[in-house]
Design a protein around this motif. Structure first.
Motif, mmCIF file in Angstrom:
data_model
loop_
_atom_site.group_PDB
_atom_site.id
_atom_site.type_symbol
_atom_site.label_atom_id
_atom_site.label_comp_id
_atom_site.label_asym_id
_atom_site.label_seq_id
_atom_site.Cartn_x
_atom_site.Cartn_y
_atom_site.Cartn_z
ATOM 1 N N ALA A 80 78.902 -26.890 -43.974
ATOM 2 C CA ALA A 80 79.963 -25.673 -42.722
ATOM 3 C C ALA A 80 79.321 -23.747 -43.034
ATOM 4 C CB ALA A 80 81.201 -25.773 -44.262
ATOM 5 N N SER A 81 78.325 -23.502 -44.293
ATOM 6 C CA SER A 81 77.796 -22.199 -44.351
ATOM 7 C C SER A 81 76.567 -22.241 -44.083
ATOM 8 C CB SER A 81 77.303 -22.827 -45.876
ATOM 9 O OG SER A 81 76.856 -23.986 -47.327
ATOM 10 N N ALA A 82 75.530 -23.498 -43.834
ATOM 11 C CA ALA A 82 75.114 -22.846 -42.729
ATOM 12 C C ALA A 82 74.595 -23.407 -41.331
ATOM 13 C CB ALA A 82 74.133 -24.165 -42.919
ATOM 14 N N ILE A 83 75.604 -23.878 -40.778
ATOM 15 C CA ILE A 83 76.078 -23.451 -39.225
ATOM 16 C C ILE A 83 77.758 -23.606 -39.654
ATOM 17 C CG2 ILE A 83 75.719 -24.614 -36.821
ATOM 18 C CD1 ILE A 83 73.819 -26.333 -38.131
ATOM 19 N N GLY B 26 68.859 -31.170 -44.313
ATOM 20 C CA GLY B 26 68.612 -29.888 -43.062
ATOM 21 C C GLY B 26 68.519 -30.810 -41.784
ATOM 22 N N ALA B 27 68.073 -31.984 -41.659
ATOM 23 C CA ALA B 27 67.813 -33.049 -40.489
ATOM 24 C C ALA B 27 68.484 -32.626 -39.857
ATOM 25 C CB ALA B 27 67.130 -33.928 -40.573
ATOM 26 N N GLY C 8 73.993 -37.670 -40.009
ATOM 27 C CA GLY C 8 73.260 -37.763 -40.503
ATOM 28 C C GLY C 8 73.322 -36.583 -42.152
ATOM 29 N N GLY C 9 72.398 -36.874 -42.405
ATOM 30 C CA GLY C 9 71.769 -36.437 -43.541
ATOM 31 C C GLY C 9 72.277 -37.204 -44.673
ATOM 32 N N ALA D 283 51.565 -26.773 -33.198
ATOM 33 C CA ALA D 283 52.287 -26.382 -33.512
ATOM 34 C C ALA D 283 53.941 -26.916 -33.582
ATOM 35 C CB ALA D 283 52.889 -24.704 -32.486
ATOM 36 N N LEU D 284 54.001 -28.044 -32.466
ATOM 37 C CA LEU D 284 55.535 -28.530 -33.297
ATOM 38 C C LEU D 284 54.853 -29.665 -34.185
ATOM 39 C CD1 LEU D 284 56.107 -30.033 -29.518
ATOM 40 C CD2 LEU D 284 57.659 -28.135 -31.310
ATOM 41 N N GLY D 285 53.645 -29.796 -34.189
ATOM 42 C CA GLY D 285 53.155 -30.970 -35.657
ATOM 43 C C GLY D 285 54.305 -30.363 -37.605
ATOM 44 N N THR D 286 55.406 -29.557 -37.783
ATOM 45 C CA THR D 286 56.121 -29.473 -38.762
ATOM 46 C C THR D 286 57.210 -30.355 -38.586
ATOM 47 O OG1 THR D 286 56.597 -27.426 -40.295
ATOM 48 C CG2 THR D 286 57.047 -27.929 -37.799
ATOM 49 N N GLY D 287 57.956 -30.126 -40.195
ATOM 50 C CA GLY D 287 59.500 -31.575 -40.242
ATOM 51 C C GLY D 287 60.320 -30.661 -39.701
ATOM 52 N N GLY D 288 60.830 -31.458 -38.948
ATOM 53 C CA GLY D 288 62.295 -31.382 -38.574
ATOM 54 C C GLY D 288 61.912 -31.034 -37.247
ATOM 55 N N THR D 289 60.914 -30.346 -36.264
ATOM 56 C CA THR D 289 61.163 -30.614 -34.705
ATOM 57 C C THR D 289 61.483 -32.050 -34.145
ATOM 58 O OG1 THR D 289 58.276 -31.103 -34.310
ATOM 59 C CG2 THR D 289 58.890 -28.966 -34.748
ATOM 60 N N GLY D 290 61.427 -32.985 -34.571
ATOM 61 C CA GLY D 290 61.214 -34.725 -33.922
ATOM 62 C C GLY D 290 63.312 -33.634 -34.116
ATOM 63 N N ASP D 291 63.711 -33.602 -35.019
ATOM 64 C CA ASP D 291 65.287 -33.354 -35.139
ATOM 65 C C ASP D 291 65.830 -32.632 -34.018
ATOM 66 O OD1 ASP D 291 65.291 -35.520 -37.515
ATOM 67 O OD2 ASP D 291 64.909 -33.766 -38.919
#
Length: 574
Positions: free
Chosen positions: A340-343, A310-311, A303-304, A495-503
């Motif tokens: 690599a720097s984020a995860i 971020g996704a 992805g990306g 609470a799940l109604g925010t960007g990225g939770t589906g990812d």
């Protein structure tokens, strides 16, 4: 717990009466007694203990009259208003009315000249019991029934609905006309589909499932996903259960062996299940104490694109947080330093990219090569919607041999109508699709309104047509299998109604697949645990302001609770 349509419930009742010889009056007595018991819990704390029953002419009205009789015997002040001609009631209802009258319970026909009396009694009641219409009703309520619904809703008093709120479609949860807004609903025998889908879920209030004495064989769940009920293959190995060693390898080895549960097409009864903790505990792949990173599988996340790094990282975190042994994060070469720097715990793999920051068409070959070292592919988060990306996705899905979770932009790449999915229905690998209603509408060439009108039916239909497990995200999320089985999730909130939770969800499903769960089991359990993680994050931090990373970080706690059989359960009576 099994969930039924109106037709399925009628068939169960008919079999109980004609096949098992249980008189319909016995079932009605049990139903009315269950309603009375739940009603008494609310009445006993009131001063006047006044209950008003609005009853229709059919057997739902009979259940209400039975409840009135028991409540009267227990000391409540009860009055029944009959919305219909007393001379044109069902046979069993006539029996109940005769008993009620002999016991001194006042039964008042609802007419123009009794309307004001009914409104006054409803407005001063401690509890109103809605026994007007059952699951057999169709279309918009009219006449005296519509009048009774107006009186009930206008009274401003607590309302207990018998089986379903009158006016509600038992199969879809839709309200085609006037409908009772219940405080509680005591549904009889088994939950009805429409009580678990919006707007029926909100109209039903607090849902209670009443045991009315139906034979156990008629109400227990039919077959569940393979991980919960493993069967031996011709070699004696349990299909759906990982062998000792590398669970991900087990998933690859059986990529084409679990056809009915994953990507196959064996037809089965359209079983619908409300997902509860006991089922999820059975579906989760085991965690052997001697396990290592190879045991728990390898997830490849592709992805990306520029501006959307971020996704895929959230998907990778989702896979890691449900226990995948290894995660490789692959994307456009220009994003790999960001990954690599984020995860730090993930491996990275650069893929050929374009000047616009998205994948180049030649990336498809490298993805397919990378899949030979992984057990599961999660593809789509943040990929972008360029034509080059579309080429990559379509080529990968046509050539893949291992399990795939397709999300977000991978779904867009399939095009309106998703003809590729039907053309490749006999694929060699299990496929899980995770669309939200907008993506589902595009894949089906319908409107979002069409999808929301009956998500269960459309998910089930497309799972069969595409030969894939479909995770139709929403409130609630519905999971459907190619063989007709469908699962309504019981966890999650706004609470799940925010960007990225589906990812995060796509990664979680991929992580469970890598550990040896089959596609249906991974989808059902992944959706449940993901929703529970959202609930835990909201409980710890408040319902507003939760971000996708909070959900990912709550997955281990949610998994632990699910393995202990903890989670939301339907309220039971009897």
């Amino acid at each position: 717990m099994r969930v039924v349509t109106a037709a399925e419930m009628r068939a169960i009742d008919k079999t109980a009466i004609e096949g098992y010889g249980i008189p319909s009056l016995i079932l009605m007595e049990h139903a009315g007694l269950a309603v009375a018991r739940r009603s008494w819990r609310e009445l006993v704390a009131t001063r006047s203990r006044k209950a008003v029953v609005f009853a229709g002419r059919g057997n739902n009205g009979g259940d209400g009259v039975v409840a009135a009789r028991h409540l009267s015997n227990w000391g409540a002040r009860v009055k029944v208003f009959l919305a219909g001609d007393p001379e044109r009631v069902s046979k069993d209802m006539a029996v109940q009315l005769a008993m009620a009258r002999r016991l001194g319970i006042e039964v008042v026909p609802l007419r123009e000249d009794t309307e004001s009396r009914a409104r006054l009694n409803a407005a001063t009641a401690d509890l109103i019991i809605d026994a007007l219409l059952g699951t057999g009703s169709r279309g918009e309520p009219r006449g005296l029934v519509a009048l009774a619904i107006d009186i009930i809703n206008g009274a401003g008093r607590p309302v207990l609905a018998v089986d379903i709120p009158s006016g509600l479609d038992a199969d879809t949860g839709a309200a085609p006309g006037p409908v009772v807004q219940a405080t509680w609903t005591v549904t009889l025998g088994l939950p009805k589909v429409g009580l678990l889908l919006p707007p029926g879920r909100e109209l039903a209030g607090h849902l209670v499932v009443a045991d009315i004495g139906l034979p156990r064989a008629l109400v227990t769940d039919s077959p569940v996903p393979a991980a919960a009920a493993p069967q031996a293959d011709e070699k004696g190995t349990a299909v759906g259960t990982p062998v000792a060693g590398n669970a991900g390898q087990a998933a690859r080895d059986k990529a084409g062996a679990d056809k009915p549960a994953d990507g196959g097409h064996a037809e089965a009864p359209a079983l619908t299940v409300w997902v509860e903790p006991g089922l999820v505990r059975a579906l989760l792949p085991p965690r052997p104490p001697t396990g290592h990173k190879g045991t728990f599988g390898h997830v490849l996340v592709v992805g990306g694109a520029r501006g959307m790094s971020g996704a895929p990282m959230l998907a990778a975190r989702g896979a890691q947080r449900v226990g995948a042994g290894l995660v490789t994060l692959a994307g456009p070469a220009g994003l790999v330093p960001v990954f690599a720097s984020a995860i730090m715990e993930a491996l990275t793999r650069p893929l050929p990219d374009m000047l616009d920051g998205g994948l180049a068409p030649e990336a498809a070959a490298e993805v397919l090569q990378a899949m030979t070292r992984a057990d599961v592919l999660v593809i789509g988060p943040g990929l972008s919607r360029s034509e080059a990306v579309g080429q990559v996705v379509r080529r990968v899905l046509e050539a893949a041999a291992w399990p795939v979770v397709a999300d977000a932009d991978a779904l867009y790449a399939l095009g309106e109508g998703a003809r590729l999915l039907e053309r490749t229905r006999e694929r060699r690998f299990p496929l899980v699709l995770t669309p939200h209603p907008g993506e589902m509408a595009r894949l089906c060439a319908v409107t979002v309104k069409d999808v929301l009108a009956n998500p269960l039916a459309i998910a089930r239909d497309r799972a069969r047509a595409w030969g894939a497990v479909v995770v139709l995200k929403g409130s609630p999320t519905v999971v459907a299998a190619p063989d007709g089985r469908a699962y309504i999730n019981s966890t999650g909130s706004s609470a799940l109604g925010t960007g990225g939770t589906g990812d995060v969800l796509a990664g979680a499903v991929g992580g469970l697949l890598a550990q040896g769960a089959d596609a249906l089991a991974a989808a059902v359990a992944g959706v449940y645990v993901h929703g529970l993680a959202g609930d835990l994050a909201a409980a710890a931090r408040g319902p507003a302001g939760i971000v996708a990373g909070d959900v990912a970080d709550s997955l281990p706690q949610a998994l632990a609770r699910a393995r202990d059989g903890q989670g939301p359960m339907l309220d039971m009576e009897g």
